[in-house]
Write a protein that holds these residues in place. Structure first.
Motif, mmCIF file in Angstrom:
data_model
loop_
_atom_site.group_PDB
_atom_site.id
_atom_site.type_symbol
_atom_site.label_atom_id
_atom_site.label_comp_id
_atom_site.label_asym_id
_atom_site.label_seq_id
_atom_site.Cartn_x
_atom_site.Cartn_y
_atom_site.Cartn_z
ATOM 1 N N ARG A 10 0.889 -1.157 0.258
ATOM 2 C CA ARG A 10 -0.050 -0.009 -0.048
ATOM 3 C C ARG A 10 0.775 1.237 -0.103
ATOM 4 O O ARG A 10 1.972 1.272 0.529
ATOM 5 C CB ARG A 10 -1.026 -0.100 1.184
ATOM 6 C CG ARG A 10 -1.878 -1.051 1.337
ATOM 7 C CD ARG A 10 -2.888 -1.010 2.463
ATOM 8 N NE ARG A 10 -2.291 -0.758 3.769
ATOM 9 C CZ ARG A 10 -2.150 -2.037 4.568
ATOM 10 N NH1 ARG A 10 -2.766 -2.841 4.346
ATOM 11 N NH2 ARG A 10 -1.474 -1.829 5.595
ATOM 12 N N PRO A 11 0.612 2.374 -0.639
ATOM 13 C CA PRO A 11 1.153 3.428 -0.595
ATOM 14 C C PRO A 11 1.418 4.062 0.697
ATOM 15 O O PRO A 11 0.556 4.112 1.608
ATOM 16 C CB PRO A 11 0.468 4.336 -1.418
ATOM 17 C CG PRO A 11 -0.600 3.702 -2.057
ATOM 18 C CD PRO A 11 -0.793 2.294 -1.345
ATOM 19 N N ARG A 12 2.572 4.479 1.097
ATOM 20 C CA ARG A 12 2.708 5.063 2.389
ATOM 21 C C ARG A 12 2.147 6.928 2.291
ATOM 22 O O ARG A 12 2.633 7.348 1.265
ATOM 23 C CB ARG A 12 4.142 5.296 2.742
ATOM 24 C CG ARG A 12 4.628 5.657 3.957
ATOM 25 C CD ARG A 12 6.027 5.393 4.445
ATOM 26 N NE ARG A 12 6.218 3.875 4.591
ATOM 27 C CZ ARG A 12 7.187 3.297 4.808
ATOM 28 N NH1 ARG A 12 8.583 4.019 4.687
ATOM 29 N NH2 ARG A 12 7.492 2.009 4.804
ATOM 30 N N LYS A 13 1.652 7.130 3.470
ATOM 31 C CA LYS A 13 0.977 8.593 3.485
ATOM 32 C C LYS A 13 2.399 9.377 3.467
ATOM 33 O O LYS A 13 3.235 9.244 4.070
ATOM 34 C CB LYS A 13 0.315 8.686 4.659
ATOM 35 C CG LYS A 13 -1.170 8.075 4.499
ATOM 36 C CD LYS A 13 -1.812 8.349 5.588
ATOM 37 C CE LYS A 13 -3.190 7.637 5.614
ATOM 38 N NZ LYS A 13 -3.902 7.801 6.894
ATOM 39 N N GLN A 14 2.389 10.481 2.420
ATOM 40 C CA GLN A 14 3.565 11.615 2.582
ATOM 41 C C GLN A 14 2.973 12.332 3.839
ATOM 42 O O GLN A 14 2.019 12.821 4.089
ATOM 43 C CB GLN A 14 3.422 12.150 1.343
ATOM 44 C CG GLN A 14 4.090 11.217 0.286
ATOM 45 C CD GLN A 14 5.268 10.613 0.417
ATOM 46 O OE1 GLN A 14 6.095 11.143 0.606
ATOM 47 N NE2 GLN A 14 5.300 9.519 0.094
ATOM 48 N N ARG A 15 4.202 12.659 4.582
ATOM 49 C CA ARG A 15 3.989 13.517 5.857
ATOM 50 C C ARG A 15 4.985 14.619 5.502
ATOM 51 O O ARG A 15 6.092 14.646 5.093
ATOM 52 C CB ARG A 15 4.200 12.885 7.032
ATOM 53 C CG ARG A 15 3.160 11.797 7.193
ATOM 54 C CD ARG A 15 3.286 11.173 8.405
ATOM 55 N NE ARG A 15 2.231 10.194 8.673
ATOM 56 C CZ ARG A 15 2.281 9.362 9.787
ATOM 57 N NH1 ARG A 15 3.357 9.232 10.518
ATOM 58 N NH2 ARG A 15 1.201 8.253 9.680
ATOM 59 N N SER A 16 4.761 15.803 6.038
ATOM 60 C CA SER A 16 5.707 16.959 6.478
ATOM 61 C C SER A 16 6.468 16.872 7.616
ATOM 62 O O SER A 16 5.706 16.361 8.619
ATOM 63 C CB SER A 16 5.277 18.250 6.058
ATOM 64 O OG SER A 16 4.213 18.478 7.064
ATOM 65 N N TRP A 17 7.851 16.670 7.770
ATOM 66 C CA TRP A 17 8.309 16.509 9.059
ATOM 67 C C TRP A 17 9.020 17.737 9.912
ATOM 68 O O TRP A 17 9.457 18.819 9.003
ATOM 69 C CB TRP A 17 9.472 15.656 8.665
ATOM 70 C CG TRP A 17 9.012 14.197 8.361
ATOM 71 C CD1 TRP A 17 9.007 13.653 7.194
ATOM 72 C CD2 TRP A 17 8.340 13.353 9.106
ATOM 73 N NE1 TRP A 17 8.509 12.541 7.072
ATOM 74 C CE2 TRP A 17 8.101 12.178 8.376
ATOM 75 C CE3 TRP A 17 7.981 13.072 10.532
ATOM 76 C CZ2 TRP A 17 7.421 10.941 8.733
ATOM 77 C CZ3 TRP A 17 7.360 11.882 11.043
ATOM 78 C CH2 TRP A 17 7.101 11.013 9.950
ATOM 79 N N THR A 18 8.668 18.149 10.913
ATOM 80 C CA THR A 18 9.335 19.092 11.803
ATOM 81 C C THR A 18 10.325 18.316 12.731
ATOM 82 O O THR A 18 10.111 17.435 13.293
ATOM 83 C CB THR A 18 8.004 19.616 12.691
ATOM 84 O OG1 THR A 18 7.106 19.999 11.742
ATOM 85 C CG2 THR A 18 8.836 20.889 13.325
ATOM 86 N N PRO A 19 11.559 19.012 12.693
ATOM 87 C CA PRO A 19 12.731 18.536 13.554
ATOM 88 C C PRO A 19 12.206 18.318 14.949
ATOM 89 O O PRO A 19 11.585 19.287 15.378
ATOM 90 C CB PRO A 19 13.802 19.638 13.355
ATOM 91 C CG PRO A 19 13.371 20.305 11.971
ATOM 92 C CD PRO A 19 11.809 20.213 12.000
ATOM 93 N N ALA A 20 12.419 17.359 15.720
ATOM 94 C CA ALA A 20 12.127 17.132 16.792
ATOM 95 C C ALA A 20 13.208 16.375 17.921
ATOM 96 O O ALA A 20 13.893 15.795 17.194
ATOM 97 C CB ALA A 20 10.868 16.208 16.930
ATOM 98 N N SER A 21 13.297 16.670 18.924
ATOM 99 C CA SER A 21 14.044 16.098 19.819
ATOM 100 C C SER A 21 13.742 14.757 20.907
ATOM 101 O O SER A 21 12.589 15.096 21.250
ATOM 102 C CB SER A 21 14.867 16.971 20.863
ATOM 103 O OG SER A 21 15.490 17.982 19.832
#
Length: 82
Positions: A10-21
Protein backbone atom coordinates in the motif's frame (compact mmCIF):
# COMPACT_ATOMS: atom_id res chain seq x y z
CA UNK A 1 9.85 9.43 -8.39
CA UNK A 2 7.42 6.64 -7.37
CA UNK A 3 5.64 6.89 -4.02
CA UNK A 4 7.09 4.90 -1.15
CA UNK A 5 5.12 1.83 -0.16
CA UNK A 6 4.67 -0.29 2.94
CA UNK A 7 5.57 -3.98 3.15
CA UNK A 8 1.96 -4.78 2.20
CA UNK A 9 2.38 -2.79 -1.03
CA UNK A 10 0.00 0.00 0.00
CA UNK A 11 1.22 3.54 -0.66
CA UNK A 12 2.78 5.18 2.39
CA UNK A 13 1.20 8.49 3.41
CA UNK A 14 3.44 11.44 2.69
CA UNK A 15 4.00 13.62 5.74
CA UNK A 16 5.78 16.87 6.30
CA UNK A 17 8.37 16.51 9.04
CA UNK A 18 9.30 18.98 11.73
CA UNK A 19 12.63 18.57 13.51
CA UNK A 20 12.08 17.13 16.98
CA UNK A 21 14.24 16.01 19.88
CA UNK A 22 13.98 12.82 21.89
CA UNK A 23 12.72 13.91 25.31
CA UNK A 24 11.77 10.58 26.89
CA UNK A 25 11.58 6.85 26.41
CA UNK A 26 9.73 4.36 28.56
CA UNK A 27 8.71 0.72 28.59
CA UNK A 28 5.50 -1.24 29.06
CA UNK A 29 5.71 -4.83 30.34
CA UNK A 30 3.72 -6.48 28.78
CA UNK A 31 2.99 -4.32 25.74
CA UNK A 32 0.26 -1.69 25.83
CA UNK A 33 -0.82 -2.54 22.26
CA UNK A 34 -1.60 -5.90 20.69
CA UNK A 35 -1.24 -7.57 17.29
CA UNK A 36 -4.11 -9.89 16.40
CA UNK A 37 -5.21 -9.73 20.05
CA UNK A 38 -1.86 -10.89 21.46
CA UNK A 39 0.36 -8.71 23.64
CA UNK A 40 4.13 -8.70 23.19
CA UNK A 41 6.46 -9.19 26.17
CA UNK A 42 7.57 -5.56 25.94
CA UNK A 43 6.80 -2.29 24.17
CA UNK A 44 9.01 0.80 24.13
CA UNK A 45 7.77 4.35 23.46
CA UNK A 46 10.13 7.05 22.16
CA UNK A 47 8.65 10.51 22.84
CA UNK A 48 9.87 13.40 20.67
CA UNK A 49 9.06 17.11 21.07
CA UNK A 50 9.27 19.88 18.46
CA UNK A 51 10.21 23.43 19.41
CA UNK A 52 6.57 24.45 18.92
CA UNK A 53 5.53 21.96 21.62
CA UNK A 54 4.06 19.27 19.36
CA UNK A 55 4.73 15.70 20.53
CA UNK A 56 5.27 12.54 18.50
CA UNK A 57 5.43 9.03 19.96
CA UNK A 58 7.18 6.23 18.09
CA UNK A 59 6.42 2.79 19.52
CA UNK A 60 8.11 -0.54 18.99
CA UNK A 61 6.89 -3.96 20.06
CA UNK A 62 9.47 -6.49 21.19
CA UNK A 63 8.55 -9.85 19.70
CA UNK A 64 11.30 -11.92 21.34
CA UNK A 65 10.78 -14.44 24.08
CA UNK A 66 10.59 -13.43 27.72
CA UNK A 67 13.84 -13.32 29.67
CA UNK A 68 14.26 -15.54 32.72
CA UNK A 69 16.91 -15.20 35.45
CA UNK A 70 18.38 -18.57 34.42
CA UNK A 71 18.32 -17.76 30.69
CA UNK A 72 21.87 -18.05 29.25
CA UNK A 73 20.88 -15.77 26.33
CA UNK A 74 18.97 -12.89 28.00
CA UNK A 75 18.70 -10.86 24.80
CA UNK A 76 16.45 -13.37 23.08
CA UNK A 77 18.98 -15.67 21.41
CA UNK A 78 18.26 -19.39 21.37
CA UNK A 79 21.11 -21.42 22.84
CA UNK A 80 19.31 -24.76 22.66
CA UNK A 81 21.01 -27.35 20.43
CA UNK A 82 19.69 -27.97 17.08
Amino acid sequence: MPAASTSSGRPRKQRSWTPASLVQFHFHLPSEHTVDGAASPMEVHFVHAAEEGDLAVNRRLHAGRRCRPDDPEPLGGDSRPG
